[in-house]
Design an enzyme around this catalytic site. Structure first.
Site, PDB file in Angstrom:
ATOM      1  N   CYS A 167       0.832  -1.195   0.000  1.00  0.00           N
ATOM      2  CA  CYS A 167       0.000   0.000   0.000  1.00  0.00           C
ATOM      3  C   CYS A 167       0.873   1.254   0.000  1.00  0.00           C
ATOM      4  CB  CYS A 167      -0.899   0.023   1.218  1.00  0.00           C
ATOM      5  SG  CYS A 167      -1.917  -1.437   1.432  1.00  0.00           S
ATOM      6  N   ASN A 218      -1.206   1.313   6.192  1.00  0.00           N
ATOM      7  CA  ASN A 218      -0.445   0.295   5.476  1.00  0.00           C
ATOM      8  C   ASN A 218       0.036  -0.711   6.515  1.00  0.00           C
ATOM      9  OD1 ASN A 218       1.077  -1.191   3.701  1.00  0.00           O
ATOM     10  ND2 ASN A 218       2.792   0.247   3.645  1.00  0.00           N
ATOM     11  N   GLY A 219      -0.198  -2.002   6.266  1.00  0.00           N
ATOM     12  CA  GLY A 219       0.234  -3.028   7.201  1.00  0.00           C
ATOM     13  C   GLY A 219      -0.905  -3.967   7.561  1.00  0.00           C
ATOM     14  N   GLU A 273       6.512 -13.498 -13.546  1.00  0.00           N
ATOM     15  CA  GLU A 273       6.054 -12.228 -12.984  1.00  0.00           C
ATOM     16  C   GLU A 273       5.335 -11.356 -13.999  1.00  0.00           C
ATOM     17  OE1 GLU A 273       8.842 -10.425  -9.582  1.00  0.00           O
ATOM     18  OE2 GLU A 273       9.924 -10.917 -11.411  1.00  0.00           O
ATOM     19  N   ARG A 308       4.067   0.311  -6.587  1.00  0.00           N
ATOM     20  CA  ARG A 308       4.089  -0.551  -5.409  1.00  0.00           C
ATOM     21  C   ARG A 308       3.001  -1.623  -5.471  1.00  0.00           C
ATOM     22  NH1 ARG A 308       6.764   1.916  -0.830  1.00  0.00           N
ATOM     23  NH2 ARG A 308       5.351   0.876   0.589  1.00  0.00           N
ATOM     24  N   LYS A 311      11.217 -14.039 -13.709  1.00  0.00           N
ATOM     25  CA  LYS A 311      10.865 -12.879 -14.524  1.00  0.00           C
ATOM     26  C   LYS A 311       9.741 -13.217 -15.504  1.00  0.00           C
ATOM     27  CE  LYS A 311      13.377  -9.746 -12.847  1.00  0.00           C
ATOM     28  NZ  LYS A 311      13.125 -10.404 -11.561  1.00  0.00           N
ATOM     29  N   LYS A 367       5.549  -4.040  -5.331  1.00  0.00           N
ATOM     30  CA  LYS A 367       6.992  -3.806  -5.396  1.00  0.00           C
ATOM     31  C   LYS A 367       7.652  -4.030  -4.044  1.00  0.00           C
ATOM     32  CE  LYS A 367      10.884  -2.404  -7.210  1.00  0.00           C
ATOM     33  NZ  LYS A 367      11.616  -3.294  -8.136  1.00  0.00           N
ATOM     34  N   HIS A 412      16.084 -36.170 -12.979  1.00  0.00           N
ATOM     35  CA  HIS A 412      15.443 -36.472 -11.701  1.00  0.00           C
ATOM     36  C   HIS A 412      14.016 -35.941 -11.635  1.00  0.00           C
ATOM     37  CE1 HIS A 412      19.198 -38.029 -10.050  1.00  0.00           C
ATOM     38  NE2 HIS A 412      19.797 -37.000 -10.651  1.00  0.00           N
ATOM     39  N   GLU A 450      16.137 -17.084 -11.643  1.00  0.00           N
ATOM     40  CA  GLU A 450      15.753 -15.682 -11.828  1.00  0.00           C
ATOM     41  C   GLU A 450      15.071 -15.474 -13.180  1.00  0.00           C
ATOM     42  OE1 GLU A 450      15.437 -11.504 -11.213  1.00  0.00           O
ATOM     43  OE2 GLU A 450      15.564 -13.249  -9.897  1.00  0.00           O
ATOM     44  N   TRP A 481      -3.625  -2.376  -1.335  1.00  0.00           N
ATOM     45  CA  TRP A 481      -3.381  -3.721  -1.866  1.00  0.00           C
ATOM     46  C   TRP A 481      -4.102  -4.676  -0.929  1.00  0.00           C
ATOM     47  CZ3 TRP A 481      -0.895  -8.471  -0.919  1.00  0.00           C
ATOM     48  CH2 TRP A 481      -0.530  -9.207  -2.051  1.00  0.00           C
TER      49      TRP A 481
END
Length: 607
Positions: free
Chosen positions: A2, A97-98, A487, A27, A484, A602, A503, A480, A72
């Protein structure tokens, strides 16, 4: 997650609040709202969806004090009713926020007193609590102080009252807040990016701080309620850092800013060499005597830590473990005294990482080295040693330049540790250090291959799954690369150590499974070639990214891109870039929201 912006001024604050929210859109959020107050009016404006929708609803509104928020969703659906600000009684508006962990108990208590709740959020209890204490104390500052004393959890809050239109109050515990200082106006926000167009004079609030803002001054109180002074700093970040310029997306801009970001991060290194002094005055003593290294991080930062483990163990012989912060914080066990904890975070406010760092301190006599991109963040203030990356403001949710500068910082750390412990001879250390001199230019050359990756993306966009393969330091880079693609392109992707194909993952390989592989000309090249042949034998299409000298791996590959030059031990940094570009162009091809991917934020400042 948020975003919060607050302002009090002698001029209309509505445009400033909306501009601040727009600069915090990166964010992640799903609704937004404004709380507005002047001597003759007190109101809120809320909207589900984008800040642009809120701006349309707020057109023509004015106020001399206000709060702004992007939400959010955690408790309750992303609807206008659940959007902030929340109303307490008929005279208090708050943004939060939280997460308030004891909200159910507080809700029950407040309902028994006659308060009616209109949202599903945990945040609404804050508004009613402030109203309750304001009715008893007839003092807004005292009411907010009493309220925060009742809250369990993490929060950054802003408070506005109909009866006190000449002040706004904010407080933080576990979530970041920064004050912005002006002339005849004062501000606060959850991120400096929101305030850069109006001021560069900032005060970073400490854990538990509460601040009262009027047009002429700010007053700060610590968790014990005592008046305190916090240092004001001039933030050296250009206001246009959050502007796109000629780029289509912030992610694209930030990919191409990497040569500069890496060069800036290396500036002192190239002056001093890989020396312990880069990390703080205590570093040489700690480096020389630490018995073990433990790295804790989340997301892309965790992948950077996985790469660093290879460098640290190979160059120093020290045992190095790498933990996901959200898992480490709940593990039991003691740390060996003297262990060096490396905490990696772009923002320095990642909730799980901060909790993991504090947990490590409770488990033994350890020291903490922070690798972070944000000076004066909670992580940097609570660490013993520090290396600041110089990535600059990163807006895109998918980390690019923050990740590569973390890799560079960890490379410098591993070399500096080897120097302090004398585990490499001078010639070896010189080779490792001098490789850094050429890195920004090599990165520039790789970025020049952007159009070739765009051509690959046109094909990759048609698939629903993908595998990424690498060995040694390139295994974390495969992780990584897969992250990406997930995401921003919403393609299911997994990264594997290439030797793990037999495996399990090989069962997935057929003509509909693209395999993106990374290769360098080292002692493992022959084994990588063998792994690729296993894929090709099952009709898998191999997209190969390789350094020069890897021609043995080219045979039978569907697509091959050879990088301009070999990077030696810095190959993980260099090979990251084409994977970033490939994911970016694939996402563009699919038409996704590159900078603000669905369901993601973010800065993850709640658990």
């Amino acid at each position: 997650m948020c975003g919060i912006v607050g302002a009090i001024s002698e001029r209309n604050v509505v445009p400033m609040l909306l501009a601040g929210l727009q600069r915090l859109e990166y964010r992640g959020y799903d609704s937004s709202g404004l709380a507005l107050a002047s001597a003759d009016h007190f109101e809120r404006v809320r909207a589900a969806g984008r800040v642009a929708d809120l701006a349309a609803k707020a057109d023509g509104h004015t106020a001399l004090a206000g709060l702004a928020h992007t939400r959010w969703a955690t408790h309750g659906a992303p609807t206008e009713l659940n959007a902030h600000p929340h109303l307490g009684g008929d005279s208090v508006l708050i943004v939060h926020n939280g997460i308030i962990e004891n909200h159910n108990a507080l809700r029950t208590e407040l309902q028994a007193q006659g308060y009616r709740f209109t949202s599903e959020t945990d945040s609404e209890v804050i508004a009613h609590l402030v109203h309750h204490y304001l009715h008893r104390a007839n003092d807004l500052l005292a009411a907010v102080q009493a309220t925060v004393g009742r809250l369990t959890g993490a929060f950054a809050i802003g408070v506005l009252s109909r009866d006190y239109p000449d002040r706004v109050i904010c407080a933080r515990r576990g979530s970041p807040l920064v004050l912005g200082l002006g002339f005849g106006e004062q501000f606060f926000a959850s991120d400096i990016a929101a305030l850069l167009p109006v001021t560069q004079r900032m005060i970073y609030l400490e854990e538990g701080d509460l601040a009262e803002l009027s047009r002429s001054e700010v007053r700060i109180f610590n968790a014990a309620g005592e008046a305190v002074t916090r240092q004001a700093r001039t933030v050296d970040v250009a206001a246009d850092s959050a502007d796109l310029g000629h780029y289509r997306h912030f992610m694209q801009k930030e990919i191409f800013e990497q040569p500069t970001a890496i060069a800036n991060t290396l500036q002192r290194v190239l002056e001093l060499g890989c020396q312990s002094a880069l990390f703080g005055p205590q570093a040489d003593e700690l480096f020389a005597h630490t018995p073990a290294i433990r790295i804790v991080a989340c997301g892309s930062s965790y992948h950077a830590g996985l790469v660093a483990r290879y460098w640290i163990e190979e160059w120093t012989g020290l045992p190095c473990s790498v933990d996901i912060a959200s898992e480490y914080r709940y593990r039991k066990g003691r740390e060996q005294d003297g262990t060096l904890i490396i905490a990696i975070s772009q923002s320095g406010e990642t909730a799980d990482l901060l909790a993991a760092m504090r947990s490590a301190r409770e488990r033994g006599d350890v020291k903490v080295l922070a690798i972070c991109n944000v000076p004066h963040s909670t992580l940097t203030r609570e660490s013993d040693l520090l290396f600041l990356t110089q990535a600059g403001l990163e807006i895109g949710v998918a980390s690019t330049k923050a990740f590569t500068t973390q890799l560079v910082a960890l490379y410098v750390f591993a070399a500096s540790l080897a120097h302090s412990r004398k585990t490499l001879n001078p010639a070896q250390l010189k080779d490792i250090t001098e490789a850094l001199n050429h890195l920004p230019v090599l990165v520039e050359e790789v970025l020049a291959m952007d159009s070739k990756l765009e051509a690959w993306a046109q094909e990759l966009a048609h698939y629903h799954n993908a595998l990424f393969l690498g060995r040694h330091t390139l295994f974390p880079i495969a992780l990584e690369g897969a992250l990406k693609l997930k995401e921003i392109a919403y393609i299911h992707a997994e990264g594997y150590a290439a030797g793990e194909l037999k495996h399990g993952p090989l069962a997935l390989v057929d003509e509909d499974m693209p395999v993106i592989a990374c290769a360098v000309n080292d002692e493992l090249l022959e084994k990588v070639v063998s792994n690729l042949r296993e894929v090709q034998a099952r009709s898998g299409k191999v997209f190969l990214l390789a350094e020069p000298g890897c021609e043995a791996a080219h045979e039978g590959c569907h697509r091959v891109l050879t990088l301009p030059a070999a990077a030696g031990p810095l190959a993980p940094v260099v090979l990251t870039l084409p994977l970033q570009m490939l994911s970016y162009h694939t996402a563009c091809r699919k038409g996704t929201d590159v900078d603000k991917p669905r369901n993601l934020a973010k800065s993850v400042t709640v658990e």
